[in-house]
Design a protein around this motif. Sequence first.
Motif, short mmCIF file in Angstrom:
data_model
loop_
_atom_site.label_atom_id
_atom_site.label_comp_id
_atom_site.label_asym_id
_atom_site.label_seq_id
_atom_site.Cartn_x
_atom_site.Cartn_y
_atom_site.Cartn_z
N UNK A 21 -19.65 5.04 -18.96
CA UNK A 21 -20.12 5.84 -17.94
C UNK A 21 -20.94 5.11 -17.07
N UNK A 22 -20.42 4.85 -15.92
CA UNK A 22 -21.32 4.08 -15.00
C UNK A 22 -21.76 4.93 -13.99
N UNK A 23 -23.01 4.54 -13.48
CA UNK A 23 -23.67 5.37 -12.47
C UNK A 23 -23.07 5.39 -11.23
N UNK A 24 -23.35 6.46 -10.20
CA UNK A 24 -22.87 6.20 -8.94
C UNK A 24 -23.40 5.09 -8.27
N UNK A 25 -22.86 4.35 -7.15
CA UNK A 25 -23.15 3.40 -6.37
C UNK A 25 -23.24 1.90 -7.27
N UNK A 26 -22.03 2.07 -8.13
CA UNK A 26 -21.73 0.75 -8.61
C UNK A 26 -20.19 0.70 -8.20
N UNK A 27 -19.89 -0.66 -8.70
CA UNK A 27 -18.36 -1.02 -8.43
C UNK A 27 -17.97 -1.98 -9.69
N UNK A 28 -16.88 -2.81 -9.70
CA UNK A 28 -16.46 -3.97 -10.46
C UNK A 28 -16.07 -3.02 -11.70
N UNK A 29 -15.91 -3.83 -12.81
CA UNK A 29 -15.51 -3.51 -14.10
C UNK A 29 -16.65 -3.23 -14.66
N UNK A 30 -16.29 -1.75 -15.42
CA UNK A 30 -17.48 -1.10 -16.16
C UNK A 30 -18.79 -0.69 -15.12
N UNK A 60 -26.40 6.43 -19.66
CA UNK A 60 -26.05 5.22 -19.25
C UNK A 60 -26.36 4.21 -20.40
N UNK A 61 -26.33 4.36 -21.68
CA UNK A 61 -26.84 3.38 -22.51
C UNK A 61 -25.58 2.52 -22.50
N UNK A 62 -24.45 3.11 -22.73
CA UNK A 62 -23.16 1.97 -22.68
C UNK A 62 -22.94 1.16 -21.25
N UNK A 63 -23.40 1.70 -20.29
CA UNK A 63 -23.50 1.04 -18.98
C UNK A 63 -24.49 -0.09 -19.01
N UNK A 64 -25.65 0.31 -19.89
CA UNK A 64 -26.56 -0.67 -19.81
C UNK A 64 -26.31 -1.80 -20.66
N UNK A 65 -25.45 -1.69 -21.68
CA UNK A 65 -25.20 -2.63 -22.64
C UNK A 65 -24.07 -3.72 -22.13
N UNK A 66 -23.21 -2.98 -21.26
CA UNK A 66 -22.09 -3.87 -20.35
C UNK A 66 -22.78 -4.46 -19.48
N UNK A 67 -23.77 -4.14 -18.91
CA UNK A 67 -24.50 -4.84 -17.78
C UNK A 67 -25.24 -6.17 -18.48
N UNK A 68 -25.93 -5.70 -19.37
CA UNK A 68 -26.75 -6.79 -20.20
C UNK A 68 -25.48 -7.98 -20.88
N UNK A 69 -24.35 -7.48 -21.21
CA UNK A 69 -23.06 -8.43 -21.70
C UNK A 69 -22.89 -9.28 -20.19
N UNK A 70 -22.79 -8.66 -18.94
CA UNK A 70 -22.53 -9.47 -17.74
C UNK A 70 -23.69 -10.53 -17.58
N UNK A 71 -24.74 -10.35 -17.89
CA UNK A 71 -25.91 -11.17 -17.88
C UNK A 71 -25.65 -12.40 -18.66
N UNK A 72 -25.17 -12.13 -19.92
CA UNK A 72 -25.05 -12.94 -20.89
C UNK A 72 -24.05 -14.01 -20.43
N UNK A 85 -32.96 -0.32 -18.89
CA UNK A 85 -32.05 -0.59 -17.98
C UNK A 85 -31.41 0.79 -17.93
N UNK A 86 -31.10 1.52 -18.84
CA UNK A 86 -30.31 2.60 -19.00
C UNK A 86 -31.08 3.60 -18.08
N UNK A 87 -32.57 3.56 -17.83
CA UNK A 87 -33.07 4.61 -17.22
C UNK A 87 -32.90 4.07 -15.53
N UNK A 88 -32.87 2.76 -15.20
CA UNK A 88 -32.38 2.16 -14.05
C UNK A 88 -30.98 2.80 -13.57
N UNK A 89 -29.91 2.88 -14.49
CA UNK A 89 -28.88 3.39 -14.10
C UNK A 89 -28.86 4.90 -13.64
N UNK A 90 -29.63 5.69 -14.29
CA UNK A 90 -29.96 7.13 -14.03
C UNK A 90 -30.55 7.06 -12.79
N UNK A 91 -31.52 6.29 -12.46
CA UNK A 91 -31.93 6.13 -11.02
C UNK A 91 -31.12 5.70 -9.94
#
Length: 271
Positions: A73-82, A217-229, A151-157
Amino acid sequence: MSKRNSQANKAAARERLRAERERQARRDKTRRQIIVGVSVVGVLAIVGAGTWGIMQLNKPSRWEAAKDAKNVTAPKNTSGENGTTVVIGKSTAKKTLELYEDARCPVCASFEQTLGETVHKDVDAGKYKIKYIGATFIDDASNGEGSKNALSALGAALNVSPEAFLDYKYALYSAKYHPEETDDKFKDDAYLIKVADSVDALKGNKAFQKDVEDGTYDNWAMKMSAAFEKSGVKGTPTLKMDGKALTDGQSENAPMTVDQFNTAITAALKG
């Protein structure tokens, strides 16, 4: 007493004794059945409790489950994979500043407190866009949850608006609200909502609050974290433009003063 009566009395006594033995045998049997039944129930309860305990131990944690989620579940105002591509700014801006941060990072807090307003003004002026990449490595090092939860809360914002995202990020890193690195304060949803109440777009925002509390947006946060890695970046804050790191001019560290930042960003925009 006649012999006949004596024999009858003896027979009656024997019959009463036999009947009493049968009643006692039935009572003993019933008692044994109850004991066995209770014992079986007790054993089953123990086995059941043990099985439940093992299941709970083997059950993935909230964040492990989020990491393994197939549907993100990705927030609005995003693009790309996940939805892990978060770019904020005017479409007319020709260049993009990549900003890598961990919510619990004390150096990121110093950077935001010193330079956050400068970055916001530059973005509003259309000098460049920001591409945000969130990290959670401090949680990994400390067995914490605050980086992931923030990070999940930032997704909510971000789901509310890009402006709400930037303002909330700035508030999370502020001297007033940013905790010590060893204090995993951001794991508390109530605290994240308290910080959000300092942001006009998020104050009393029930949809935002529900997303924070539900971990939308917990799962989105974890995908974002994986992108950082996957990015190969080793520390935060890290700033990049055109694939090149922006530094303080004296080391490989990010600029931490307004003068250092302006010098680095001016050179990068010309490059």
